[in-house]
Design an enzyme around this catalytic site. Structure first.
Site, PDB file in Angstrom:
ATOM      1  N   ASN A  64       0.847  -1.197   0.000  1.00 23.31           N
ATOM      2  CA  ASN A  64       0.000   0.000   0.000  1.00 23.31           C
ATOM      3  C   ASN A  64       0.877   1.240   0.000  1.00 23.31           C
ATOM      4  O   ASN A  64       2.108   1.143  -0.063  1.00 23.31           O
ATOM      5  CB  ASN A  64      -0.953  -0.015   1.200  1.00 23.31           C
ATOM      6  CG  ASN A  64      -0.206  -0.116   2.515  1.00 23.31           C
ATOM      7  OD1 ASN A  64       0.521   0.781   2.914  1.00 23.31           O
ATOM      8  ND2 ASN A  64      -0.380  -1.256   3.199  1.00 23.31           N
ATOM      9  N   ASP A  84      -4.008  -6.065   4.608  1.00 20.40           N
ATOM     10  CA  ASP A  84      -5.149  -6.818   5.131  1.00 20.40           C
ATOM     11  C   ASP A  84      -5.183  -8.247   4.603  1.00 20.40           C
ATOM     12  O   ASP A  84      -5.754  -9.138   5.239  1.00 20.40           O
ATOM     13  CB  ASP A  84      -6.459  -6.114   4.756  1.00 20.40           C
ATOM     14  CG  ASP A  84      -6.605  -4.778   5.461  1.00 20.40           C
ATOM     15  OD1 ASP A  84      -6.220  -4.690   6.640  1.00 20.40           O
ATOM     16  OD2 ASP A  84      -7.081  -3.816   4.830  1.00 20.40           O
ATOM     17  N   LYS A  93       9.841 -17.082  -9.817  1.00 18.08           N
ATOM     18  CA  LYS A  93       9.262 -15.976 -10.557  1.00 18.08           C
ATOM     19  C   LYS A  93       8.206 -16.485 -11.539  1.00 18.08           C
ATOM     20  O   LYS A  93       8.455 -17.403 -12.326  1.00 18.08           O
ATOM     21  CB  LYS A  93      10.352 -15.216 -11.313  1.00 18.08           C
ATOM     22  CG  LYS A  93       9.825 -14.024 -12.086  1.00 18.08           C
ATOM     23  CD  LYS A  93      10.948 -13.305 -12.826  1.00 18.08           C
ATOM     24  CE  LYS A  93      10.390 -12.140 -13.638  1.00 18.08           C
ATOM     25  NZ  LYS A  93      11.460 -11.439 -14.386  1.00 18.08           N
ATOM     26  N   PHE A 150      -5.388   3.726  14.024  1.00 23.84           N
ATOM     27  CA  PHE A 150      -5.650   4.693  12.955  1.00 23.84           C
ATOM     28  C   PHE A 150      -6.708   4.132  12.007  1.00 23.84           C
ATOM     29  O   PHE A 150      -6.821   2.915  11.838  1.00 23.84           O
ATOM     30  CB  PHE A 150      -4.371   5.003  12.174  1.00 23.84           C
ATOM     31  CG  PHE A 150      -3.464   5.987  12.856  1.00 23.84           C
ATOM     32  CD1 PHE A 150      -3.300   7.263  12.353  1.00 23.84           C
ATOM     33  CD2 PHE A 150      -2.786   5.629  14.012  1.00 23.84           C
ATOM     34  CE1 PHE A 150      -2.465   8.174  12.974  1.00 23.84           C
ATOM     35  CE2 PHE A 150      -1.956   6.524  14.653  1.00 23.84           C
ATOM     36  CZ  PHE A 150      -1.791   7.805  14.136  1.00 23.84           C
ATOM     37  N   LYS A 165     -14.591   0.752  14.186  1.00 25.65           N
ATOM     38  CA  LYS A 165     -13.261   0.186  14.406  1.00 25.65           C
ATOM     39  C   LYS A 165     -12.818   0.356  15.853  1.00 25.65           C
ATOM     40  O   LYS A 165     -12.146  -0.520  16.408  1.00 25.65           O
ATOM     41  CB  LYS A 165     -12.251   0.854  13.470  1.00 25.65           C
ATOM     42  CG  LYS A 165     -12.342   0.400  12.024  1.00 25.65           C
ATOM     43  CD  LYS A 165     -11.235   1.011  11.179  1.00 25.65           C
ATOM     44  CE  LYS A 165     -11.309   0.513   9.740  1.00 25.65           C
ATOM     45  NZ  LYS A 165     -10.233   1.084   8.892  1.00 25.65           N
ATOM     46  N   LYS A 181     -11.848  -3.152  17.699  1.00 23.38           N
ATOM     47  CA  LYS A 181     -10.453  -3.400  18.078  1.00 23.38           C
ATOM     48  C   LYS A 181     -10.210  -3.183  19.572  1.00 23.38           C
ATOM     49  O   LYS A 181      -9.074  -3.333  20.035  1.00 23.38           O
ATOM     50  CB  LYS A 181      -9.531  -2.502  17.249  1.00 23.38           C
ATOM     51  CG  LYS A 181      -9.627  -2.760  15.739  1.00 23.38           C
ATOM     52  CD  LYS A 181      -8.747  -1.827  14.942  1.00 23.38           C
ATOM     53  CE  LYS A 181      -9.012  -1.942  13.444  1.00 23.38           C
ATOM     54  NZ  LYS A 181      -8.661  -3.246  12.898  1.00 23.38           N
TER      55      LYS A 181
END
Length: 394
Positions: free
Chosen positions: A210, A279, A289, A321, A335, A339
């Site tokens: 990300n 995630d 490869k 966050f 969240k 959490k």
């Protein structure tokens, strides 16, 4: 307006880095400070006094005796009313004058007369910076209580490469704030920070990741260290350097980050999950490869690090966050509960000045009993707000 009511003298000496002082003055002014600029004659060869007068809203002071001013012992007046003196950029010449007690212009005279903190941001050629004469002069000033902001390494204006480039304006401004508002409220505490992105391999040369740069986590680490904390940093892939005082554990995948966090979790009083861990991971990862014409991947859910820690945190404080693109408050509040976190820092990454790979953020801090929207601010400043709020959560 964190600096409202504070008077700051920005002293500018001659060098190509003078242009960066314009940003410093502008930033201090935006933070509410009453800024007075003092320039040496050499500094005026790089930026005109008019530029600084426009940015600061005050007349620039160039010399000890100005017939256009109302009579007063000007250098004593400024020395008394300023809360802090910043010299940026500061040449080797001025460092030498100050260490030797030479007061032959307005800048050196005023700095010698002040009892306020003096912050020096040197900028010069690498060989000058590393010379025995300069090092001795800097050491003398350090022993007298002067505060130095180390220059950066890189390509210098003269063409040499090395240490001597003026520190970034935002870092200099942040140092001014910290000197004016010193905090050591985390002494004796251990803060665990995760930061950066994780990477999930597809094959030995490809991966899924990300856009996290680690800038927010790095800012939190710096602020926590300044406040006296021991900092353990579990670090994925980042684009910024980390302070050497932090205890850094480098990881690659989300599973590795989870194992590292689990291993040091018991040592922490506060846990700040600023990393953007992947995630999902690739179920059909190839050991070689992949060279097929088409690529089909199957993903499985990764462990939720924050949720796993939330289940066993006990009395420890957990900050997480939430980077969202829609329904910010609704998703962030969900969240917070899922959490079992004490606080969540939520931001809409589609907003200008927020999200990944930028130096600012637009955040909303949410606890079980409050929602606090914040204006856009530098991530280094947001880090201070986060640590303040984190300690206030009950």
């Amino acid at each position: 307006m964190i600096l409202k009511g504070k008077t700051v003298a920005v002293c500018v000496t001659g060098g190509i880095a003078v242009y960066k002082s314009c940003e410093i003055v502008s930033s201090l002014k935006k933070l509410g400070a009453d800024v007075h600029v003092v320039m040496t004659q050499n500094a005026t060869n790089f930026v005109s006094p008019l530029t600084f007068e426009t940015l600061s809203g005050n007349k620039v002071i160039l010399k000890n005796f100005d017939p256009d001013r109302e009579w007063e012992v000007e250098h004593i007046s400024l020395a008394k009313k300023c809360d802090i003196f910043l010299i940026a950029p500061c040449t080797a010449n001025v460092v030498g004058k100050l260490s030797g007690g030479i007061a032959d212009d307005f800048l050196t005279t005023t700095v010698m007369a002040t009892t306020a903190p003096v912050v020096i941001a040197p900028a010069m050629n690498v060989n000058m910076y590393e010379s025995a004469a300069y090092k001795a002069n800097e050491q003398i000033l350090r022993e007298r209580g002067y505060i130095f902001i180390q220059p950066e390494s890189g390509l210098l204006a003269c063409g040499d490469v090395g240490k001597g480039r003026l520190a970034e304006p935002k870092d200099i401004v942040q140092k001014v704030i910290k000197v004016l508002f010193p905090k050591r409220d985390l002494e004796g505490k251990t803060v665990l920070v995760t930061l950066g992105s994780t990477r999930e391999p597809i094959d030995p040369v490809r991966y899924v990741t990300n856009s996290s740069s680690g800038k927010m986590g790095a800012a939190i680490i710096k602020e926590a260290l300044c406040r006296g904390a021991r900092v353990i940093a579990v670090c994925g892939f980042v684009s910024v350097p980390l302070p050497p005082q932090a205890e850094v554990i480098k990881v690659s995948t989300t599973d590795e980050m989870y194992e590292a966090v689990s291993g040091v979790f018991g040592q922490a009083d506060y846990m700040i999950m600023a990393a953007v861990s992947a995630d999902y991971k690739v179920k059909n990862r190839s050991e070689n490869k992949i060279k097929t014409a088409e690529l089909k991947l199957e993903f499985v859910k990764n462990v939720d690090i924050a949720a796993s820690i939330g289940k066993i945190k006990g009395e420890k404080r957990l900050v997480v966050f939430a980077a969202e693109t829609e329904n910010l408050l609704e998703n962030a509040k969900a969240k917070l509960v899922a959490k079992n976190a004490d606080m969540i820092v939520a931001n809409d990454v589609t907003q200008e000045g927020a999200g990944f790979n930028v130096d600012t953020n637009v955040a909303t801090i949410i606890t079980k009993g409050s929602v606090t929207p914040l204006d856009k601010m530098d991530k280094s400043m947001l880090a201070g707000v986060i640590l303040d709020k984190m300690q206030d959560v009950r």
